[in-house]
Write a protein that holds these residues in place. Structure first.
Motif, short mmCIF file in Angstrom:
data_model
loop_
_atom_site.label_atom_id
_atom_site.label_comp_id
_atom_site.label_asym_id
_atom_site.label_seq_id
_atom_site.Cartn_x
_atom_site.Cartn_y
_atom_site.Cartn_z
N PHE A 1 4.28 13.49 3.62
CA PHE A 1 4.96 12.29 4.12
C PHE A 1 4.35 11.10 3.40
O PHE A 1 3.14 10.88 3.48
CB PHE A 1 4.74 12.23 5.64
CG PHE A 1 5.69 11.34 6.40
CD1 PHE A 1 5.25 10.62 7.49
CD2 PHE A 1 7.03 11.25 6.05
CE1 PHE A 1 6.12 9.82 8.23
CE2 PHE A 1 7.91 10.46 6.78
CZ PHE A 1 7.45 9.74 7.87
N GLN B 1 -4.97 6.69 1.93
CA GLN B 1 -4.44 5.63 1.06
C GLN B 1 -4.49 6.07 -0.39
O GLN B 1 -5.49 6.63 -0.85
CB GLN B 1 -5.24 4.33 1.25
CG GLN B 1 -4.55 3.14 0.61
CD GLN B 1 -5.34 1.85 0.76
OE1 GLN B 1 -6.14 1.50 -0.10
NE2 GLN B 1 -5.11 1.14 1.84
N TYR C 1 0.84 -1.20 0.00
CA TYR C 1 0.00 0.00 0.00
C TYR C 1 0.88 1.25 0.00
O TYR C 1 1.95 1.27 0.60
CB TYR C 1 -0.88 0.04 1.25
CG TYR C 1 -1.63 -1.24 1.53
CD1 TYR C 1 -1.02 -2.27 2.24
CD2 TYR C 1 -2.94 -1.42 1.09
CE1 TYR C 1 -1.69 -3.46 2.50
CE2 TYR C 1 -3.62 -2.60 1.34
CZ TYR C 1 -2.99 -3.61 2.04
OH TYR C 1 -3.67 -4.79 2.30
N GLN D 1 -2.16 -3.91 8.82
CA GLN D 1 -1.22 -3.24 7.94
C GLN D 1 -0.07 -2.69 8.78
O GLN D 1 -0.29 -2.13 9.85
CB GLN D 1 -1.89 -2.12 7.15
CG GLN D 1 -2.92 -2.61 6.15
CD GLN D 1 -3.42 -1.54 5.22
OE1 GLN D 1 -2.84 -0.47 5.09
NE2 GLN D 1 -4.51 -1.84 4.52
N TYR E 1 0.50 5.35 1.10
CA TYR E 1 -0.30 6.36 1.80
C TYR E 1 0.39 7.72 1.69
O TYR E 1 1.61 7.80 1.57
CB TYR E 1 -0.44 6.02 3.28
CG TYR E 1 -1.40 4.90 3.59
CD1 TYR E 1 -0.99 3.56 3.50
CD2 TYR E 1 -2.70 5.15 4.01
CE1 TYR E 1 -1.85 2.53 3.79
CE2 TYR E 1 -3.58 4.12 4.32
CZ TYR E 1 -3.14 2.82 4.21
OH TYR E 1 -4.01 1.80 4.51
N GLN F 1 0.45 11.52 3.81
CA GLN F 1 0.07 12.19 5.04
C GLN F 1 0.56 13.63 4.99
O GLN F 1 1.78 13.87 4.91
CB GLN F 1 0.65 11.48 6.27
CG GLN F 1 0.21 12.05 7.59
CD GLN F 1 0.79 11.29 8.78
OE1 GLN F 1 1.91 10.79 8.73
NE2 GLN F 1 0.03 11.19 9.85
N PHE G 1 3.38 -0.28 8.69
CA PHE G 1 3.93 0.83 7.93
C PHE G 1 5.45 0.87 7.95
O PHE G 1 6.09 0.44 8.92
CB PHE G 1 3.41 2.16 8.49
CG PHE G 1 1.97 2.43 8.15
CD1 PHE G 1 0.95 1.91 8.93
CD2 PHE G 1 1.64 3.18 7.03
CE1 PHE G 1 -0.38 2.15 8.60
CE2 PHE G 1 0.32 3.43 6.70
CZ PHE G 1 -0.69 2.92 7.49
N GLY H 1 -1.58 15.80 9.58
CA GLY H 1 -2.84 15.31 9.05
C GLY H 1 -3.05 13.82 9.20
O GLY H 1 -2.23 13.11 9.78
N THR H 2 -4.13 13.37 8.64
CA THR H 2 -4.47 11.95 8.70
C THR H 2 -3.81 11.19 7.56
O THR H 2 -3.08 11.76 6.74
CB THR H 2 -5.99 11.77 8.67
OG1 THR H 2 -6.30 10.39 8.93
CG2 THR H 2 -6.56 12.16 7.32
N LEU H 3 -4.07 9.90 7.50
CA LEU H 3 -3.46 9.04 6.49
C LEU H 3 -4.46 8.79 5.37
O LEU H 3 -5.59 8.36 5.62
CB LEU H 3 -3.03 7.72 7.12
CG LEU H 3 -1.92 7.89 8.15
CD1 LEU H 3 -2.28 7.24 9.46
CD2 LEU H 3 -0.63 7.32 7.60
N LEU I 1 4.09 7.11 2.90
CA LEU I 1 4.27 5.90 3.69
C LEU I 1 3.89 4.67 2.87
O LEU I 1 2.84 4.65 2.23
CB LEU I 1 3.40 5.96 4.95
CG LEU I 1 3.83 7.03 5.95
CD1 LEU I 1 2.64 7.54 6.73
CD2 LEU I 1 4.88 6.47 6.90
#
Lengths: 112, 111
Positions: free
Chosen positions: B88, B46, B34, B100, B36, B38, B102, B42-44, B90
């Protein structure tokens, strides 16, 4: 549409206290709920998780309480330590869909 | 034990320049992979996921693309960076279940 909500946005506790982080969701098909701990500049680490068939999951000082009827869960961190200071993300997913939805996170500060 | 490596650790790039970020997972065959994004504080979100070599599913459109050339490798790229690409990045993997895990992330700054 924000499907996973976290509160509070930030939380400050003293060392030794219990920190309570809240999470709620809207999609009734969600059945797996992981919590991630993220320190600044690092990737999130899977801390603890629960499935919707359970109402409680405990791992050391970390406990998830889950209320399926109200679509709410909370993460309790007992005997909080300064090293617990981090951002905590609640996530939710329907099994096998590969796309978890993350909340916006709770920033926890533990003062010594 | 499985290990996940991302490269580079950080990048500073100009608007309009190309980008390639990489991710390698060792110690696990046929992982789900996956990407992601960010934002700072903030939030993650996908971006992509891949269940098998050569197959990538897009989750959101951000003028980015992803490829999985090998079982243990996931690449994120774009031909033309935007300011909004800063953040960022990930990479994560899962053994096939819901969990999951990271990687350490790549910090991208677009100027």
């Amino acid at each position: 549409q924000q499907q996973v909500r976290q509160s509070p946005q930030s939380l400050t506790v003293w060392e030794g206290e219990t920190a309570i982080l809240n999470c709620s969701y809207e999609d009734s098909t969600f059945n797996y709920f992981p919590w991630y701990q993220q320190f600044p500049g690092e990737g999130p680490a899977l801390l603890i998780s629960i499935r919707s068939v359970s109402d409680k999951k405990e791992d050391g000082r970390f406990t998830i309480f889950f209320n399926k009827r109200e679509k709410k869960l909370s993460l309790h961190i007992t005997d909080s330590q300064p090293g617990d200071s981090a951002t905590y993300f609640c996530a939710a997913t329907s099994g096998g869909n590969y796309k978890p939805t993350f909340g916006k996170g709770t920033s926890l500060v533990v003062h010594p | 034990a499985q290990t996940i490596h991302q490269w580079p650790v950080a990048e500073i790039k100009a608007v309009g320049s190309p980008l390639s970020l990489g991710c390698t997972i060792k110690g696990k065959s046929s992982p789900n992979l996956y990407w992601y994004w960010q934002a700072t504080g903030g939030t993650l979100q996908q971006l992509f996921y891949s269940i098998t070599v050569g197959q990538v599913e897009s989750v959101v459109q951000l003028n980015l693309s992803a490829s999985r050339p090998k079982d243990d490798q996931f690449i994120l790229s774009t031909e033309k960076l935007l300011l909004s690409h800063s953040g960022f990045y990930l990479c994560a993997w899962s053994p096939g279940g819901d969990e999951q895990y990271f990687g350490p992330g790549t910090r991208l700054t677009v100027l």
